[in-house]
Scaffold this active site. Structure first.
Site, PDB file in Angstrom:
ATOM      1  N   LYS A  84       8.140   0.649   5.554  1.00 35.35           N
ATOM      2  CA  LYS A  84       7.017   1.484   5.115  1.00 35.35           C
ATOM      3  C   LYS A  84       5.701   0.871   5.537  1.00 35.35           C
ATOM      4  O   LYS A  84       5.545  -0.345   5.467  1.00 35.35           O
ATOM      5  CB  LYS A  84       7.066   1.585   3.590  1.00 35.35           C
ATOM      6  CG  LYS A  84       5.823   2.131   2.946  1.00 35.35           C
ATOM      7  CD  LYS A  84       5.181   1.195   1.928  1.00 35.35           C
ATOM      8  CE  LYS A  84       4.514   0.000   2.517  1.00 35.35           C
ATOM      9  NZ  LYS A  84       3.596  -0.712   1.622  1.00 35.35           N
ATOM     10  N   THR A  85       4.783   1.598   6.011  1.00 30.36           N
ATOM     11  CA  THR A  85       3.351   1.288   6.065  1.00 30.36           C
ATOM     12  C   THR A  85       2.646   2.318   6.937  1.00 30.36           C
ATOM     13  O   THR A  85       3.136   2.654   8.027  1.00 30.36           O
ATOM     14  CB  THR A  85       3.005  -0.130   6.587  1.00 30.36           C
ATOM     15  OG1 THR A  85       1.589  -0.252   6.656  1.00 30.36           O
ATOM     16  CG2 THR A  85       3.589  -0.458   7.963  1.00 30.36           C
ATOM     17  N   GLY A 115       0.811  -1.218   0.000  1.00 29.18           N
ATOM     18  CA  GLY A 115       0.000   0.000   0.000  1.00 29.18           C
ATOM     19  C   GLY A 115       0.844   1.268   0.000  1.00 29.18           C
ATOM     20  O   GLY A 115       1.957   1.288   0.540  1.00 29.18           O
ATOM     21  N   ARG A 129       1.248  -5.618  -5.092  1.00 25.81           N
ATOM     22  CA  ARG A 129       1.293  -6.496  -3.929  1.00 25.81           C
ATOM     23  C   ARG A 129       1.833  -7.906  -4.219  1.00 25.81           C
ATOM     24  O   ARG A 129       1.731  -8.780  -3.383  1.00 25.81           O
ATOM     25  CB  ARG A 129      -0.109  -6.616  -3.320  1.00 25.81           C
ATOM     26  CG  ARG A 129      -0.566  -5.373  -2.577  1.00 25.81           C
ATOM     27  CD  ARG A 129      -1.710  -5.679  -1.642  1.00 25.81           C
ATOM     28  NE  ARG A 129      -2.163  -4.489  -0.953  1.00 25.81           N
ATOM     29  CZ  ARG A 129      -1.611  -4.015   0.161  1.00 25.81           C
ATOM     30  NH1 ARG A 129      -0.592  -4.644   0.707  1.00 25.81           N
ATOM     31  NH2 ARG A 129      -2.072  -2.920   0.726  1.00 25.81           N
ATOM     32  N   ASP A 163       0.106   1.743   8.460  1.00 20.83           N
ATOM     33  CA  ASP A 163      -0.516   1.018   9.578  1.00 20.83           C
ATOM     34  C   ASP A 163       0.287   1.128  10.886  1.00 20.83           C
ATOM     35  O   ASP A 163      -0.252   0.880  11.960  1.00 20.83           O
ATOM     36  CB  ASP A 163      -0.682  -0.469   9.229  1.00 20.83           C
ATOM     37  CG  ASP A 163      -1.692  -0.687   8.118  1.00 20.83           C
ATOM     38  OD1 ASP A 163      -2.245   0.317   7.622  1.00 20.83           O
ATOM     39  OD2 ASP A 163      -1.919  -1.849   7.737  1.00 20.83           O
ATOM     40  N   ASP A 199       5.399  -8.064   5.008  1.00 18.93           N
ATOM     41  CA  ASP A 199       5.523  -9.105   3.978  1.00 18.93           C
ATOM     42  C   ASP A 199       6.645  -8.788   3.000  1.00 18.93           C
ATOM     43  O   ASP A 199       7.421  -9.661   2.626  1.00 18.93           O
ATOM     44  CB  ASP A 199       4.209  -9.225   3.182  1.00 18.93           C
ATOM     45  CG  ASP A 199       3.193 -10.082   3.930  1.00 18.93           C
ATOM     46  OD1 ASP A 199       3.625 -11.017   4.643  1.00 18.93           O
ATOM     47  OD2 ASP A 199       1.985  -9.816   3.810  1.00 18.93           O
TER      48      ASP A 199
HETATM   49  P1  FBP Z   1       0.629  -1.958   3.583  1.00 22.45           P
HETATM   50  O1  FBP Z   1       0.663  -2.815   4.811  1.00 22.45           O
HETATM   51  O2  FBP Z   1       1.013  -2.678   2.357  1.00 22.45           O
HETATM   52  O3  FBP Z   1       1.420  -0.696   3.789  1.00 22.45           O
HETATM   53  O4  FBP Z   1      -0.878  -1.471   3.307  1.00 22.45           O
HETATM   54  C1  FBP Z   1      -1.690  -1.093   4.344  1.00 22.45           C
HETATM   55  C2  FBP Z   1      -3.112  -0.789   3.925  1.00 22.45           C
HETATM   56  O5  FBP Z   1      -3.269   0.586   3.641  1.00 22.45           O
HETATM   57  C3  FBP Z   1      -4.073  -1.245   5.019  1.00 22.45           C
HETATM   58  O6  FBP Z   1      -4.274  -0.238   5.961  1.00 22.45           O
HETATM   59  C4  FBP Z   1      -5.291  -1.638   4.223  1.00 22.45           C
HETATM   60  O7  FBP Z   1      -6.035  -2.639   4.867  1.00 22.45           O
HETATM   61  C5  FBP Z   1      -4.731  -2.157   2.947  1.00 22.45           C
HETATM   62  O8  FBP Z   1      -3.494  -1.516   2.764  1.00 22.45           O
HETATM   63  C6  FBP Z   1      -5.630  -1.905   1.760  1.00 22.45           C
HETATM   64  O9  FBP Z   1      -5.100  -2.579   0.669  1.00 22.45           O
HETATM   65  P2  FBP Z   1      -5.341  -2.171  -0.839  1.00 22.45           P
HETATM   66  O10 FBP Z   1      -4.488  -0.982  -1.117  1.00 22.45           O
HETATM   67  O11 FBP Z   1      -4.847  -3.358  -1.607  1.00 22.45           O
HETATM   68  O12 FBP Z   1      -6.790  -1.879  -1.006  1.00 22.45           O
END
Ligand code: FBP
Length: 538
Positions: free
Chosen positions: A200-201, A79, A143, A203, A174
């Site tokens: 990075k994230t 993300g 992803r 979250d 991951d």
């Molecule tokens: P990452 O862990 O890859 O940084 O992504 C986090 C996130 O934004 C979560 O908060 C959310 O559940 C998910 O990605 C949403 O995924 P997508 O971008 O595939 O809709």
């Protein structure tokens, strides 16, 4: 980005020049140096035999006489998170400082770009346009996990063809697990490409005793904090709505907790606490309804309820329900239509779970039955937990209290905002330090910075062996190396601060109204850090 997509703010913001840690001042006077070796479990040792002799890396004073250019590939994985473009800028500036003929290669649309060999060289002019901007649109993200033998072989072909000295993987838990696997694979194949991960994230769940924060969390929370504050002000102006606000964060509730600290909403659910206390869904609904009743008696038929995205997976009986649904979908999913899936669920579930499932509105049932993500997990961002809670609370209240609710979901809004000074500076320094790790020949490391609550000039860069972060976990029937997601620590200072204050916030409307992120003005405002980091490092 074309000239047409620029605006006056962007032109001005691009001029922001992040402070770099003092130690990164003169490259020829510092060397990445290996120190103590961390503990790694015997299971991980078996899987990563070539990556074993890695110690923590620190920057030490020394003389470096590096004379040749570097070619470094970079990929965004997972993300979006504000600051990614500054990792690229920092990396670019640093390898050019190392040698003017050095090159940065951007892999397109995430790890697929490595597997398929889709990339382009990033030029100075182009990078200049993206400095201090949000998003990952410079090269895109994806992803895909690089883990099968074929994917690893293809990745090896790509890095060999490009003669890459380094491959930088900007990602979450991951993706950094993949970085460790790739580093080991390249070592086994005697490839000289060094693999470095960058944390990075939004979250905020890629943290532990070594990693203080992942980038993107600070900006995303500031964006959400501003909007929740605006809604709170609307709520106390109109005094007629309950706003149920779901916030991103796939699993952990760090974002919800940080926004709670910023805004002081009426009620914030923290998934980790709900799991620890083994609350049923009914108990959550009871608590919410009790509070709404209590506020109604005080003439307050409005409020702000914050819900973390991952909540439903943390309610034990729903977690059980979701695990069963995962199995059912894995078995029958591909071919079955939604109606067929609902039918299969009713046939094959124990009656207690089938009753819970049947009590959900059709919309939620369908969302729970959507295809899983590439890791086999339910896509929590697609499940409208906020609507489910509104539905169940309305049923419970049975017109006892005046209850008019509005639902919101904030997630994507915060992932590509202009990075705060903190994220812009942090990411730039991560990019610079990553270049030095590659220059000095380290592979299988995460580029890290500590002392983040201090002035950036005092930040300390270090290399963390990725194997230190790994342990084995059962995933779809096989034990795989993974980096554990850091959940909210219920004994930690941020949660403690929250629990000490929440009763007051629930009844007395103590809302705070954070401003939009400030990029110009007094430093104590523009350079503010998240309250989570502040409390953790107090
Ligand atoms: P990452 O862990 O890859 O940084 O992504 C986090 C996130 O934004 C979560 O908060 C959310 O559940 C998910 O990605 C949403 O995924 P997508 O971008 O595939 O809709």
């Amino acid at each position: 980005m074309t000239m047409e997509t620029q605006n006056d703010f962007l032109k001005e913001r691009r001029k922001f020049s992040p402070i770099t840690p003092e130690i990164l001042g003169d490259f020829s006077a510092v060397l990445c140096t290996q120190g103590n070796k961390p503990e790694v479990s015997s299971e991980i040792k078996k899987l990563f035999p070539k990556s074993l002799n890695q110690g923590f890396v620190s920057l030490q004073k020394g003389h470096c006489n590096h004379l040749y250019p570097l070619t470094v590939g970079i990929v965004f994985s997972g993300g979006q998170a504000p600051g990614g473009h500054n990792v690229v800028s920092g990396l670019f500036d640093a390898i050019k400082r190392i040698h003017l003929d050095s090159k940065v290669i951007g892999f397109l649309q995430g790890p697929d770009g490595i597997i398929k060999g889709e990339y382009r060289e990033l030029e100075k002019q182009e990078i200049a346009m993206y400095r201090n901007t949000g998003g990952f649109d410079l090269i895109g993200s994806g992803r895909t996990k690089i883990e099968t033998k074929e994917q690893l072989e293809r990745a090896a072909i790509t890095v060999k063809a490009l003669a890459l000295d380094g491959l930088v993987i900007v990602g979450g838990d991951d993706s950094n697990t993949n970085a460790a696997i790739l580093a080991e694979y390249f070592l086994q194949k005697s490839l000289t490409t060094k693999v470095i991960g960058v944390p990075k994230t939004i979250d905020g769940d890629l943290k532990n005793e070594y990693i203080e924060s992942s980038f993107g969390f600070d900006t995303a929370c500031k964006v959400y904090g501003e909007v929740i504050g605006n809604i709170a002000r609307d709520a106390i102006s109109a005094k007629k709505y309950y706003h149920f606000i779901k916030l991103m964060g796939r699993s952990a509730s760090h974002i919800a907790l940080e926004c709670a600290l910023q805004v002081q909403p009426t009620l914030t659910l923290i998934s980790e606490e709900i799991r620890e206390k083994k609350y049923t869904l009914q108990r959550v609904i009871d608590e919410l309804s009790r509070l709404i009743d209590q506020r109604a008696k005080a003439g307050k038929n409005y409020g702000i309820i914050v819900i973390p995205e991952g909540l439903i997976e943390f309610i034990p009986e729903i977690n059980e329900l979701i695990s069963l649904l995962n199995q059912i979908i894995a078995k029958h999913g591909g071919q079955a239509s939604l109606e067929e899936r609902i039918e299969i669920v009713h046939r094959s579930m124990p009656s207690s779970l089938a009753t819970i499932f049947a009590s959900f509105p059709k919309e939620i049932q369908s969302q729970l039955l959507l295809d899983r993500d590439p890791h086999g997990n339910v896509q929590v961002s697609k499940i409208a937990t906020e609507k489910l809670l509104i539905h169940l609370v309305s049923l419970q209240l049975q017109n006892r209290a005046k209850f008019v609710a509005v639902d919101h979901f904030f997630g994507y809004e915060g992932r590509c905002g202009y990075p705060s000074n903190f994220d812009a500076t942090y990411c730039y320094a991560l990019g610079v330090f990553t270049a030095l790790l590659i220059r000095d020949g380290f592979t299988g490391y995460m580029s890290c910075i500590k002392n983040l609550s201090q002035d950036p000039s005092q930040w300390e860069c270090f290399g963390l062996p990725l194997t230190t972060l790994l342990h084995l976990e059962e995933r779809h029937g096989t034990r795989k190396p993974v980096i554990q997601k850091a959940l909210v620590d219920l004994k930690g200072a941020p949660f403690q601060h929250f629990t000490q204050n929440r009763e007051k916030w629930a009844l007395e409307d103590c809302f705070k109204f954070p401003s939009p992120i400030q990029f110009f003005g007094p430093s104590f405002i523009t350079n503010s850090i998240s309250l989570t980091l502040k409390l953790e490092q107090k």
